[in-house]
Design a protein around this motif. Structure first.
Motif, PDB file in Angstrom:
ATOM      1  N   UNK A  57      62.481 -50.661 -61.245  1.00  0.00           N
ATOM      2  CA  UNK A  57      63.393 -51.708 -60.808  1.00  0.00           C
ATOM      3  C   UNK A  57      62.666 -52.767 -60.007  1.00  0.00           C
ATOM      4  N   UNK A  58      63.296 -53.226 -58.933  1.00  0.00           N
ATOM      5  CA  UNK A  58      62.710 -54.274 -58.096  1.00  0.00           C
ATOM      6  C   UNK A  58      61.920 -53.698 -56.924  1.00  0.00           C
ATOM      7  N   UNK A  59      61.731 -52.387 -56.903  1.00  0.00           N
ATOM      8  CA  UNK A  59      61.126 -51.734 -55.746  1.00  0.00           C
ATOM      9  C   UNK A  59      59.624 -51.508 -55.922  1.00  0.00           C
ATOM     10  N   UNK A  60      58.947 -51.409 -54.801  1.00  0.00           N
ATOM     11  CA  UNK A  60      57.564 -50.966 -54.796  1.00  0.00           C
ATOM     12  C   UNK A  60      56.544 -52.083 -54.680  1.00  0.00           C
ATOM     13  N   UNK A  61      55.389 -51.726 -54.144  1.00  0.00           N
ATOM     14  CA  UNK A  61      54.263 -52.643 -54.027  1.00  0.00           C
ATOM     15  C   UNK A  61      52.979 -51.902 -54.354  1.00  0.00           C
ATOM     16  N   UNK A  62      52.076 -52.614 -55.021  1.00  0.00           N
ATOM     17  CA  UNK A  62      50.790 -52.076 -55.406  1.00  0.00           C
ATOM     18  C   UNK A  62      49.722 -53.115 -55.111  1.00  0.00           C
ATOM     19  N   UNK A  63      48.451 -52.735 -55.274  1.00  0.00           N
ATOM     20  CA  UNK A  63      47.368 -53.704 -55.172  1.00  0.00           C
ATOM     21  C   UNK A  63      46.454 -53.580 -56.388  1.00  0.00           C
ATOM     22  N   UNK A  64      46.059 -54.717 -56.891  1.00  0.00           N
ATOM     23  CA  UNK A  64      45.098 -54.793 -57.987  1.00  0.00           C
ATOM     24  C   UNK A  64      43.742 -55.117 -57.372  1.00  0.00           C
ATOM     25  N   UNK A  65      42.835 -54.135 -57.416  1.00  0.00           N
ATOM     26  CA  UNK A  65      41.547 -54.267 -56.730  1.00  0.00           C
ATOM     27  C   UNK A  65      40.452 -54.547 -57.759  1.00  0.00           C
ATOM     28  N   UNK A  66      39.834 -55.735 -57.706  1.00  0.00           N
ATOM     29  CA  UNK A  66      38.797 -56.072 -58.686  1.00  0.00           C
ATOM     30  C   UNK A  66      37.541 -55.221 -58.505  1.00  0.00           C
ATOM     31  N   UNK A  67      36.902 -54.945 -59.622  1.00  0.00           N
ATOM     32  CA  UNK A  67      35.624 -54.248 -59.637  1.00  0.00           C
ATOM     33  C   UNK A  67      34.532 -55.306 -59.803  1.00  0.00           C
ATOM     34  N   UNK A  68      33.725 -55.496 -58.757  1.00  0.00           N
ATOM     35  CA  UNK A  68      32.729 -56.569 -58.758  1.00  0.00           C
ATOM     36  C   UNK A  68      31.779 -56.471 -59.939  1.00  0.00           C
ATOM     37  N   UNK A  69      31.535 -55.265 -60.438  1.00  0.00           N
ATOM     38  CA  UNK A  69      30.583 -55.084 -61.539  1.00  0.00           C
ATOM     39  C   UNK A  69      31.086 -55.663 -62.858  1.00  0.00           C
ATOM     40  N   UNK A  70      32.376 -55.989 -62.934  1.00  0.00           N
ATOM     41  CA  UNK A  70      32.945 -56.502 -64.186  1.00  0.00           C
ATOM     42  C   UNK A  70      33.117 -58.018 -64.184  1.00  0.00           C
ATOM     43  N   UNK A  71      32.736 -58.691 -63.110  1.00  0.00           N
ATOM     44  CA  UNK A  71      32.996 -60.127 -62.969  1.00  0.00           C
ATOM     45  C   UNK A  71      32.287 -60.938 -64.054  1.00  0.00           C
ATOM     46  N   UNK A  72      33.012 -61.917 -64.580  1.00  0.00           N
ATOM     47  CA  UNK A  72      32.495 -62.818 -65.620  1.00  0.00           C
ATOM     48  C   UNK A  72      32.618 -64.260 -65.134  1.00  0.00           C
ATOM     49  N   UNK A  73      31.526 -65.010 -65.241  1.00  0.00           N
ATOM     50  CA  UNK A  73      31.538 -66.454 -65.015  1.00  0.00           C
ATOM     51  C   UNK A  73      31.017 -67.103 -66.284  1.00  0.00           C
ATOM     52  N   UNK A  74      31.843 -67.937 -66.889  1.00  0.00           N
ATOM     53  CA  UNK A  74      31.537 -68.452 -68.220  1.00  0.00           C
ATOM     54  C   UNK A  74      31.618 -69.973 -68.235  1.00  0.00           C
ATOM     55  N   UNK A  75      30.461 -70.610 -68.325  1.00  0.00           N
ATOM     56  CA  UNK A  75      30.386 -72.061 -68.452  1.00  0.00           C
ATOM     57  C   UNK A  75      29.947 -72.383 -69.880  1.00  0.00           C
ATOM     58  N   UNK A  76      30.859 -72.903 -70.684  1.00  0.00           N
ATOM     59  CA  UNK A  76      30.558 -73.213 -72.076  1.00  0.00           C
ATOM     60  C   UNK A  76      29.845 -74.556 -72.241  1.00  0.00           C
ATOM     61  N   UNK A  77      29.630 -75.260 -71.130  1.00  0.00           N
ATOM     62  CA  UNK A  77      28.901 -76.532 -71.140  1.00  0.00           C
ATOM     63  C   UNK A  77      29.509 -77.535 -72.134  1.00  0.00           C
ATOM     64  N   UNK A  78      30.836 -77.531 -72.178  1.00  0.00           N
ATOM     65  CA  UNK A  78      31.541 -78.453 -73.073  1.00  0.00           C
ATOM     66  C   UNK A  78      32.398 -79.453 -72.305  1.00  0.00           C
ATOM     67  N   UNK A  79      32.188 -79.524 -70.996  1.00  0.00           N
ATOM     68  CA  UNK A  79      32.982 -80.426 -70.176  1.00  0.00           C
ATOM     69  C   UNK A  79      34.266 -79.807 -69.664  1.00  0.00           C
ATOM     70  N   UNK A  80      34.602 -78.601 -70.147  1.00  0.00           N
ATOM     71  CA  UNK A  80      35.804 -77.914 -69.705  1.00  0.00           C
ATOM     72  C   UNK A  80      35.549 -77.102 -68.449  1.00  0.00           C
ATOM     73  N   UNK A  81      36.587 -76.493 -67.912  1.00  0.00           N
ATOM     74  CA  UNK A  81      36.426 -75.715 -66.680  1.00  0.00           C
ATOM     75  C   UNK A  81      35.570 -74.473 -66.895  1.00  0.00           C
ATOM     76  N   UNK A  82      34.950 -74.028 -65.834  1.00  0.00           N
ATOM     77  CA  UNK A  82      34.227 -72.761 -65.855  1.00  0.00           C
ATOM     78  C   UNK A  82      35.258 -71.641 -65.760  1.00  0.00           C
ATOM     79  N   UNK A  83      35.182 -70.689 -66.686  1.00  0.00           N
ATOM     80  CA  UNK A  83      36.122 -69.568 -66.691  1.00  0.00           C
ATOM     81  C   UNK A  83      35.560 -68.431 -65.837  1.00  0.00           C
ATOM     82  N   UNK A  84      36.412 -67.878 -64.986  1.00  0.00           N
ATOM     83  CA  UNK A  84      36.014 -66.761 -64.131  1.00  0.00           C
ATOM     84  C   UNK A  84      37.100 -65.699 -64.155  1.00  0.00           C
ATOM     85  N   UNK A  85      36.725 -64.472 -64.477  1.00  0.00           N
ATOM     86  CA  UNK A  85      37.681 -63.378 -64.379  1.00  0.00           C
ATOM     87  C   UNK A  85      36.954 -62.094 -64.034  1.00  0.00           C
ATOM     88  N   UNK A  86      37.715 -61.125 -63.528  1.00  0.00           N
ATOM     89  CA  UNK A  86      37.155 -59.843 -63.120  1.00  0.00           C
ATOM     90  C   UNK A  86      38.206 -58.772 -63.379  1.00  0.00           C
TER      91      UNK A  86
END
Length: 437
Positions: A57-86
């Motif tokens: 239902x509408x109850x409860x709280x959790x946390x999503x904890x990133x794993x630093x070893x999975x971090x991705x930084x992606x610059x396609x060098x096409x003038x678009x934004x740099x993509x970052x996710x983990x």
């Protein structure tokens, strides 16, 4: 323009969709410790963005904890934004893995496998996908001309994967209409599933940027070719030595490898709802579609549920490193974490039970009668997601592996997904999934 770079913290949920929240990049170290807030009912957001019946239902709280070893930084060098996710794990407020966190479920499965066998799982996911454009005419399958037309896309994908920390292997124009396959090198344990998520995300990002969006939907046309995810697996022991191959054993399977595969085949009809989890997945899992329709082991057979893959060396040491087997009844509607968790648990169960290595089939099982199949221990796999969910729900042992709360919640999620396409014909259903995946 003023910019405050963001990092996207992500989880692969029951829908197989990668979801999460973004935070300022400058807060990265803090978020790696404290995570970002998450809500239990988020796990019931189906692939169509409707909320299935939720026990939270509408109850409860959790946390999503990133794993630093999975971090991705992606610059396609096409003038678009740099993509970052983990990628990360969902925990409760006390820091305990949440019952419905797919990444945590996989970690528990891998620990069980290692505890019962001393084996560590190596895996790689092969992905097939198609463009969302009008397909070209005939003559495209595996063709040099077709590859040349898509060379820029393929080379950009492979370069981007390398930037994302993935070991790219091959890129090819597949058999189907505007269908491609991208493969990568194997990884240890949970990293293999992390890599699968990166491959899907990076391929989509590149395709969107280049103006040729793609889909990983299990099948785009009921009469066409499906898009599978083939999971290659092997083992190493506690010392890091290959432990899959035995040159003196039938078909090269070590004793534990044989039991592991036997476990997958024994419990396959109960776990397939986790590996082929969409309402259209079962259009692909039919005889003569080069997928899987029965719970059988094949040797160089692409119609088998599990296939022993070829090795290209006569040297025992080299063969031991190459030797692997492939599970063929998965697709990209599934979370890679749940796919690998289901396979690891089923295989570990086979080892615990001391199951004998299965016999390899070298025939077309679709030509056998139900009685003949039954006498040889084969079953026709479920022919709909509804049927697959029934078999999953009925298997109390699988619920023990994955946790009863996770299984019950997952089944409700998928029943909700089925309801959301119930009034559509197969072509319309495929179109809905094509737009999502």
């Amino acid at each position: 323009m003023i910019s405050n770079p963001l990092m996207f913290a992500a989880t692969s949920d029951f829908s197989g969709v990668t979801r999460g929240k973004a935070f300022p990049l400058k807060e990265m170290e803090k978020r790696f410790r404290q995570g970002v807030g998450w809500t239990p009912t988020n796990v019931q957001i189906t692939c169509f963005d409707a909320i299935a019946d939720s026990p939270f239902g509408s109850f409860g709280d959790l946390i999503l904890v990133p794993d630093a070893d999975t971090a991705v930084t992606l610059d396609l060098e096409d003038g678009g934004p740099v993509e970052r996710f983990v990628l990360g794990d969902i925990l409760d407020l006390e820091g305990t893995p949440w019952s419905c966190c797919t990444r945590s479920i996989l970690k528990q499965a891998l620990k069980r496998l290692e505890d019962v066998s001393g084996l560590r799982l190596i895996a790689a996911f092969e992905h097939e996908f198609q463009t969302r454009e009008t397909p070209p005419g005939p003559g495209e399958a595996f063709g040099l001309a077709s590859f040349a037309n898509h060379r820029a896309f393929g080379e950009t994908v492979m370069a981007a994967l390398e930037l994302a920390g993935v070991k790219p292997d091959t890129f090819l124009k597949e058999y189907g209409a505007d269908q491609f396959e991208v493969t990568n090198g194997p990884d240890l344990g949970v990293t293999a599933a992390d890599t699968a998520i990166k491959v899907r995300a990076v391929t989509r990002l590149v395709a969107e940027r280049m103006g040729h969006p793609v889909t990983f939907a299990p099948i785009c046309d009921p009469a066409g070719v499906g898009n599978g995810v083939h999971v290659h697996m092997s083992f190493i022991d506690g010392n890091g030595a290959p432990a899959t191959y035995d040159p003196d054993a039938q078909w090269g399977m070590s004793e534990k490898t044989g039991s592991f595969i036997a476990g997958i085949l024994k419990y396959m009809d109960s776990i397939i709802a986790l590996t082929a989890p969409s309402a259209i997945s079962y259009l692909r899992l039919t005889p003569h579609r080069w997928s899987a329709a029965f719970n059988n082991l094949g040797y160089h057979d692409r119609e088998a549920a599990v296939r022993i893959c070829p090795v290209t060396s006569a040297s025992p040491d080299s063969a031991a490193k190459q030797y692997n087997f492939e599970y063929r009844a998965a697709d990209a509607a599934a979370s890679p974490y749940l796919v690998l968790a289901a396979l690891a648990h089923a295989g570990a169960q086979g080892i615990e039970e001391g199951l004998a290595a299965p016999q390899v089939t070298e025939e077309d099982l679709s030509l056998l009668s139900p009685d003949a199949l039954s006498k040889r221990g084969f079953v026709r796999l479920p022919q709909s997601l509804d049927e697959a969910l029934d078999r999953l729900s009925a298997n109390e042992l699988v619920a023990q592996w994955l946790g009863s709360e996770a299984v019950e919640t997952y089944v409700k999620h998928k029943r909700g997904e089925i309801d959301q396409t119930a009034d559509l014909d197969q072509a319309e259903r495929c179109a809905r999934y094509k737009a999502v995946y």
